[in-house]
Structure formats: C-alpha cells, structure tokens
Design a protein around this motif. Structure first.
Motif, mmCIF file in Angstrom:
data_model
loop_
_atom_site.group_PDB
_atom_site.id
_atom_site.type_symbol
_atom_site.label_atom_id
_atom_site.label_comp_id
_atom_site.label_asym_id
_atom_site.label_seq_id
_atom_site.Cartn_x
_atom_site.Cartn_y
_atom_site.Cartn_z
ATOM 1 N N ALA A 108 47.555 82.556 102.227
ATOM 2 C CA ALA A 108 49.195 82.732 102.134
ATOM 3 C C ALA A 108 49.221 84.125 101.553
ATOM 4 O O ALA A 108 50.207 84.808 101.724
ATOM 5 C CB ALA A 108 49.670 81.693 100.999
ATOM 6 N N GLU A 109 48.232 84.610 100.595
ATOM 7 C CA GLU A 109 48.324 85.907 99.858
ATOM 8 C C GLU A 109 48.277 87.004 101.196
ATOM 9 O O GLU A 109 48.893 88.023 101.047
ATOM 10 C CB GLU A 109 47.428 86.111 98.941
ATOM 11 C CG GLU A 109 47.784 85.265 97.752
ATOM 12 C CD GLU A 109 46.446 85.508 96.520
ATOM 13 O OE1 GLU A 109 45.666 86.116 96.824
ATOM 14 O OE2 GLU A 109 46.770 84.912 95.483
ATOM 15 N N SER A 110 47.195 86.812 101.955
ATOM 16 C CA SER A 110 47.171 87.699 103.137
ATOM 17 C C SER A 110 48.259 87.554 104.304
ATOM 18 O O SER A 110 48.501 88.722 104.698
ATOM 19 C CB SER A 110 45.853 87.138 103.857
ATOM 20 O OG SER A 110 44.607 87.490 102.932
ATOM 21 N N LEU A 111 48.719 86.521 104.201
ATOM 22 C CA LEU A 111 49.813 86.352 105.129
ATOM 23 C C LEU A 111 51.177 87.124 104.689
ATOM 24 O O LEU A 111 51.749 87.845 105.531
ATOM 25 C CB LEU A 111 50.414 85.017 105.256
ATOM 26 C CG LEU A 111 51.685 84.545 105.777
ATOM 27 C CD1 LEU A 111 51.371 84.987 107.342
ATOM 28 C CD2 LEU A 111 52.040 83.122 105.728
ATOM 29 N N ARG A 112 51.411 87.284 103.187
ATOM 30 C CA ARG A 112 52.440 87.992 102.896
ATOM 31 C C ARG A 112 52.277 89.318 103.044
ATOM 32 O O ARG A 112 53.215 90.186 102.820
ATOM 33 C CB ARG A 112 52.758 87.533 101.404
ATOM 34 C CG ARG A 112 53.216 85.971 101.361
ATOM 35 C CD ARG A 112 54.673 86.086 101.938
ATOM 36 N NE ARG A 112 55.401 84.696 101.951
ATOM 37 C CZ ARG A 112 56.164 84.182 102.861
ATOM 38 N NH1 ARG A 112 55.953 84.807 104.097
ATOM 39 N NH2 ARG A 112 56.700 83.001 102.648
ATOM 40 N N LYS A 113 51.210 89.902 103.182
ATOM 41 C CA LYS A 113 50.908 91.378 103.291
ATOM 42 C C LYS A 113 51.432 91.676 104.704
ATOM 43 O O LYS A 113 51.666 93.049 105.017
ATOM 44 C CB LYS A 113 49.407 91.634 103.103
ATOM 45 C CG LYS A 113 48.939 91.577 101.778
ATOM 46 C CD LYS A 113 47.435 91.757 101.509
ATOM 47 C CE LYS A 113 47.114 91.423 100.001
ATOM 48 N NZ LYS A 113 45.530 91.636 99.634
ATOM 49 N N ILE A 114 51.311 90.799 105.544
ATOM 50 C CA ILE A 114 51.791 91.186 107.069
ATOM 51 C C ILE A 114 53.195 90.474 107.396
ATOM 52 O O ILE A 114 53.682 91.046 108.330
ATOM 53 C CB ILE A 114 50.748 90.490 108.202
ATOM 54 C CG1 ILE A 114 50.439 89.359 107.761
ATOM 55 C CG2 ILE A 114 49.389 91.413 107.892
ATOM 56 C CD1 ILE A 114 49.498 88.707 108.850
ATOM 57 N N ASP A 115 53.366 89.516 106.663
ATOM 58 C CA ASP A 115 54.952 88.963 106.828
ATOM 59 C C ASP A 115 55.484 88.511 105.632
ATOM 60 O O ASP A 115 55.119 87.374 105.173
ATOM 61 C CB ASP A 115 54.796 87.886 107.986
ATOM 62 C CG ASP A 115 56.339 87.232 108.594
ATOM 63 O OD1 ASP A 115 57.256 87.564 107.817
ATOM 64 O OD2 ASP A 115 56.230 86.993 109.962
ATOM 65 N N GLU A 116 56.572 89.018 105.093
ATOM 66 C CA GLU A 116 57.143 88.637 103.992
ATOM 67 C C GLU A 116 58.261 87.649 104.142
ATOM 68 O O GLU A 116 58.544 86.901 103.077
ATOM 69 C CB GLU A 116 57.612 89.881 103.212
ATOM 70 C CG GLU A 116 56.735 91.020 102.841
ATOM 71 C CD GLU A 116 57.323 91.957 102.172
ATOM 72 O OE1 GLU A 116 58.597 92.166 102.170
ATOM 73 O OE2 GLU A 116 56.665 93.027 101.614
ATOM 74 N N GLU A 117 58.694 87.408 105.444
ATOM 75 C CA GLU A 117 59.935 86.749 105.547
ATOM 76 C C GLU A 117 59.523 85.195 105.987
ATOM 77 O O GLU A 117 60.368 84.304 105.945
ATOM 78 C CB GLU A 117 60.695 87.436 106.450
ATOM 79 C CG GLU A 117 61.199 88.515 106.198
ATOM 80 C CD GLU A 117 62.120 88.443 104.785
ATOM 81 O OE1 GLU A 117 62.925 87.546 104.591
ATOM 82 O OE2 GLU A 117 62.204 89.188 104.125
ATOM 83 N N VAL A 118 58.242 85.013 106.792
ATOM 84 C CA VAL A 118 58.312 83.809 107.658
ATOM 85 C C VAL A 118 58.134 82.521 106.532
ATOM 86 O O VAL A 118 57.639 82.621 105.277
ATOM 87 C CB VAL A 118 56.994 83.551 108.289
ATOM 88 C CG1 VAL A 118 55.725 83.867 107.670
ATOM 89 C CG2 VAL A 118 56.928 82.524 109.196
ATOM 90 N N LEU A 119 59.133 81.386 106.949
ATOM 91 C CA LEU A 119 58.925 80.224 105.937
ATOM 92 C C LEU A 119 57.729 79.354 106.012
ATOM 93 O O LEU A 119 56.964 79.250 106.940
ATOM 94 C CB LEU A 119 60.026 79.403 106.541
ATOM 95 C CG LEU A 119 60.763 78.378 105.417
ATOM 96 C CD1 LEU A 119 61.667 79.313 104.871
ATOM 97 C CD2 LEU A 119 61.621 77.499 106.472
ATOM 98 N N LEU A 120 57.243 79.505 104.678
ATOM 99 C CA LEU A 120 55.724 78.896 104.243
ATOM 100 C C LEU A 120 56.003 77.539 103.683
ATOM 101 O O LEU A 120 56.707 77.558 102.640
ATOM 102 C CB LEU A 120 55.089 79.927 103.621
ATOM 103 C CG LEU A 120 53.724 79.622 103.208
ATOM 104 C CD1 LEU A 120 52.665 79.205 103.984
ATOM 105 C CD2 LEU A 120 52.907 80.354 102.293
#
Length: 238
Positions: free
Chosen positions: A72-84
C-alpha cells in the motif's frame, strides 16, 4: 443505467479470493453494479501490472515477500486516490491502514451483510470522484472544465466567479442554479455567496474553512450545522 467499476483483488489465498468474489457477485446482482475484476496472487505482481483505471483495490495484509501494508505504501506513491480496502484476519494491523489512507477494512471470514454495508459506502465515495464536465460561458466563449477541479464558486456583484485549481473564470448566472447542478458532486453551501467543493477542505476552525491551497473561506452561522453534517458524511463516504 448499470454502473461499471474496475476492481483489483490482491490475495494469495485462493479460498479467500473465492469468498470475496462471491460477495462481489451477490452485491453486483442486488445493486445493478457490474464489476470488472482483476486478480493478483501477490503484491509484487500487482504493483508491476497496476493500472490507473482501478476504482477499488482489495488488499490482503498477510502476504509473503511484500505484505499488504508495504504494498500500500508503494501504491500510494503512484496513485493517491484509488479506494483501498484491506481484507485480513489481522484486525490489529488493519488499523495501521489509515497511515496509507485506506478507506476501510473487512475481516475474514467475510460476512456478506457487513460487506454490503461497506460496499454501499464505498460506491457513494467513488461517485464523488467521477468526472463531471460543466460548460461555463465567459466573454462569449464556452469553457468546458472538470467540475472536480473547481475549488468553489462565488457570486460578487451579480457576477459568478469560478475558482478552479489553476485559474478563475468570470461568468453570469444564478448561484442557486449552479448549486442545483453541482450539489450531488460534493459541493455545499457555506454562506449565501459561496458553494464549496468538499474535496478541497483541509480544516474547519470555528467559522473558518481552510482549503488545501491555504485559502480561508467564511462559514456562516446559518449554514454551519448543515455543512458539518455533509462534510462528515463526505469524509466517511456515507
């Protein structure tokens, strides 16, 4: 019209994936929503093949190599908006999901009733993020803009001023009519002269609303109760 959402499921246990898929299928039928599901058996594969068109990411926490929180930390570096949304039997770890802006979590084994309640909130949250174009007439020219790029709209001396993230557009018209068009898109009245996009609210301090760009707007006493109720519902996706 049926809603179509793109879902990523990151889960290393086939049985747990099947359980989640079953819940999604049931929700789809009952709520007239179509889910386009992409399945990833581990976080490494997910991050490598990630697409920006995902609306929701379901992420298991307890996975080998890279766990869900790390992914999730890596995900937020490329997409701050997607619902997780985390799926886990480690509820104590799921609480840490707020550090990566997780929307919520569901615990294993999945309970459809709880899952349905969560998905209903998630869909409402996503509906605020969907692009809505509006046309503004200014100086005999038409400007087509994304409503989500609007910070707020105000009326000054019978003139409408659209404050966007990049500029200001002056126009004529009724603020009441603009509000009717935008109130289902996350806009609220904060006083008799301004309607505000809730996405850009950073802080509320008494009767002051501080926006993410540092600007401060005045919240009238008359609108305060309604604003706070709508802002709370927006934040929690209700």
């Amino acid at each position: 019209m049926e809603t179509i959402l793109y879902i990523a499921i990151v889960e290393d246990q086939q049985d747990d994936y099947d359980s989640l898929k079953k819940c999604l299928d049931a929700f789809s039928i009952k709520n007239n929503v179509e889910f386009k599901i992409s399945y990833f058996e581990n976080a490494v594969l997910f991050l490598k093949q990630y697409r920006s068109d995902f609306d929701i990411v379901f992420m298991d926490i307890d996975m080998p190599t890279i766990n869900g929180l790390e992914a999730a930390e890596s995900l937020r570096k490329i997409d701050e908006e997607v619902l997780l949304i985390f799926i886990t039997n480690l509820v104590q770890l799921a609480i840490k999901g707020y550090s990566v802006s997780a929307f919520d979590f569901v615990s294993k084994p999945l309970n459809y009733s709880q899952f349905s309640t969560l998905m209903t909130k998630a869909l409402k949250k996503i509906s605020y993020k969907k692009r809505k174009e509006i046309i503004i007439n200014s100086n005999r020219k038409n400007f087509r803009i994304d409503a989500l790029s609007l910070l707020y709209v105000e009326v000054v001396n019978h003139s409408l001023i659209y404050h966007t993230t990049s500029n200001e557009i002056n126009s004529w018209g009724s603020l009441a009519k603009v509000y009717e068009e935008l109130k289902t898109e996350g806009f609220v009245k904060i006083n008799k002269s301004i309607i505000l996009n809730l996405r850009f609210v950073k802080e509320v301090d008494g009767f002051n609303i501080i926006l993410t760009n540092g600007e401060t707007l005045y919240l009238s006493r008359l609108e305060k109760k309604s604003f706070l109720e709508k802002f709370t519902r927006f934040v929690v996706g209700d």
